[in-house]
Design an enzyme around this catalytic site. Structure first.
Site, PDB file in Angstrom:
ATOM      1  N   ALA A  70     -17.974   5.162  -4.459  1.00 31.41           N
ATOM      2  CA  ALA A  70     -18.522   4.002  -5.160  1.00 31.41           C
ATOM      3  C   ALA A  70     -18.204   2.782  -4.291  1.00 31.41           C
ATOM      4  O   ALA A  70     -17.123   2.195  -4.373  1.00 31.41           O
ATOM      5  CB  ALA A  70     -17.903   3.881  -6.545  1.00 31.41           C
ATOM      6  N   SER A  91     -13.248  -4.290  -7.128  1.00 34.48           N
ATOM      7  CA  SER A  91     -13.318  -2.838  -6.944  1.00 34.48           C
ATOM      8  C   SER A  91     -13.994  -2.191  -8.150  1.00 34.48           C
ATOM      9  O   SER A  91     -14.709  -2.877  -8.892  1.00 34.48           O
ATOM     10  CB  SER A  91     -11.911  -2.270  -6.717  1.00 34.48           C
ATOM     11  OG  SER A  91     -11.978  -0.950  -6.236  1.00 34.48           O
ATOM     12  N   ASN A  92     -13.794  -0.909  -8.360  1.00 33.41           N
ATOM     13  CA  ASN A  92     -14.420  -0.179  -9.474  1.00 33.41           C
ATOM     14  C   ASN A  92     -13.536   1.019  -9.839  1.00 33.41           C
ATOM     15  O   ASN A  92     -12.568   1.301  -9.123  1.00 33.41           O
ATOM     16  CB  ASN A  92     -15.841   0.245  -9.056  1.00 33.41           C
ATOM     17  CG  ASN A  92     -15.809   1.201  -7.880  1.00 33.41           C
ATOM     18  OD1 ASN A  92     -15.340   2.339  -7.992  1.00 33.41           O
ATOM     19  ND2 ASN A  92     -16.243   0.734  -6.717  1.00 33.41           N
ATOM     20  N   PRO A  93     -13.850   1.737 -10.925  1.00 30.57           N
ATOM     21  CA  PRO A  93     -12.906   2.758 -11.431  1.00 30.57           C
ATOM     22  C   PRO A  93     -12.955   4.124 -10.734  1.00 30.57           C
ATOM     23  O   PRO A  93     -12.365   5.085 -11.248  1.00 30.57           O
ATOM     24  CB  PRO A  93     -13.316   2.934 -12.898  1.00 30.57           C
ATOM     25  CG  PRO A  93     -14.466   2.041 -13.140  1.00 30.57           C
ATOM     26  CD  PRO A  93     -14.981   1.567 -11.846  1.00 30.57           C
TER      27      PRO A  93
END
Ligand code: PMT
Length: 208
Positions: free
Chosen positions: A92, A24-26
């Site tokens: 995102a 995943s990502n922030p």
């Protein structure tokens, strides 16, 4: 004038390799939720397709929760049906996912140390017949890359942010953005709250 329906994507996607592990990502969803709140506040029907985030649904917004890029893509396709729509893609989205997802937690001894990945669908490219606004998260001067994405994905404009800049990009309540148009034109904004960035985006969409 009939107002368009806003379909806004927000947050990260999660690409699971088993029920407890994922790529995943922030992204926190703050940017996308601000766009949805602004569009709904201006009287537009608004559908927010969100990855896993810890934010309250803004007033007047219909929210659809998803986990993976493929789920987000299917939910967006559904959300744009039946009315003139504008897709604002702030999410995102993971470009890749593990080639296999185990149905139960993998044991350490079952993992080889190599993860095989396959491409996810590009939501902005896949969804057709609607007006499309993209975002570009870049590290360093974002205009060139944003203009390329704008042409390649047939977007009205791209909202570019340099995610290495203090107060911009992931997680914070502010952002510093540039609108990049397909002809290479750029409109630059100072550091401002994400809600104000959202207002500028909705202004630009409703002006056209
Ligand atoms: O959520 P916050 O914490 O508030 O953070 C906001 C943000 C940094 C996530 C946001 O401002 C932002 O930059 N969003 C886009 C992030 C991104 O993934 O950019 P990208 O350059 O990888 O993708 C370009 C565009 O294509 C984006 O509009 C993206 O939603 C879209 N995309 C990307 C991949 C994919 N498979 N499908 C897509 O539609």
């Amino acid at each position: 004038m009939r107002l368009p329906r806003f379909v806004v994507t927000a947050g990260p996607t999660r690409e699971h390799l088993d029920p407890v592990r994922f790529l995943s990502n922030p992204s926190t969803g703050k940017m996308g939720f601000a766009v949805a709140a602004e569009a709904a506040g201006r009287g537009c029907e608004t559908i927010l397709v969100s990855g896993p985030v810890a934010l309250k649904t803004p007033a007047g917004v219909k929210r659809v929760d998803v986990v993976s890029a493929r789920e987000m893509c299917a939910a967006v396709k559904e959300a744009v049906k039946g009315a003139p729509a504008v897709l604002v893609a702030t999410a995102a989205v993971a470009d890749w996912r593990p080639a296999e997802c185990a149905g139960r937690k993998l044991k350490k001894r079952e993992m080889s140390g190599t993860l095989r990945l396959v491409r996810n669908p590009d939501i902005l490219k896949t969804v057709k017949g609607v007006r499309k606004i993209g975002f570009a998260a870049e590290t360093g001067a974002p205009e060139r890359e944003a203009a390329r994405k704008c042409r390649e994905k047939k977007l009205e404009f791209v909202v570019a942010n340099d995610v290495t800049e203090k107060g911009a990009g992931f997680g914070c309540d502010t952002n510093r953005v540039k609108f990049v148009f397909p002809d290479g034109g750029v409109r630059e904004f100072p550091l401002m709250s994400k809600r104000l960035v959202a207002r500028r985006i909705v202004d630009e969409v409703l002006r056209a």
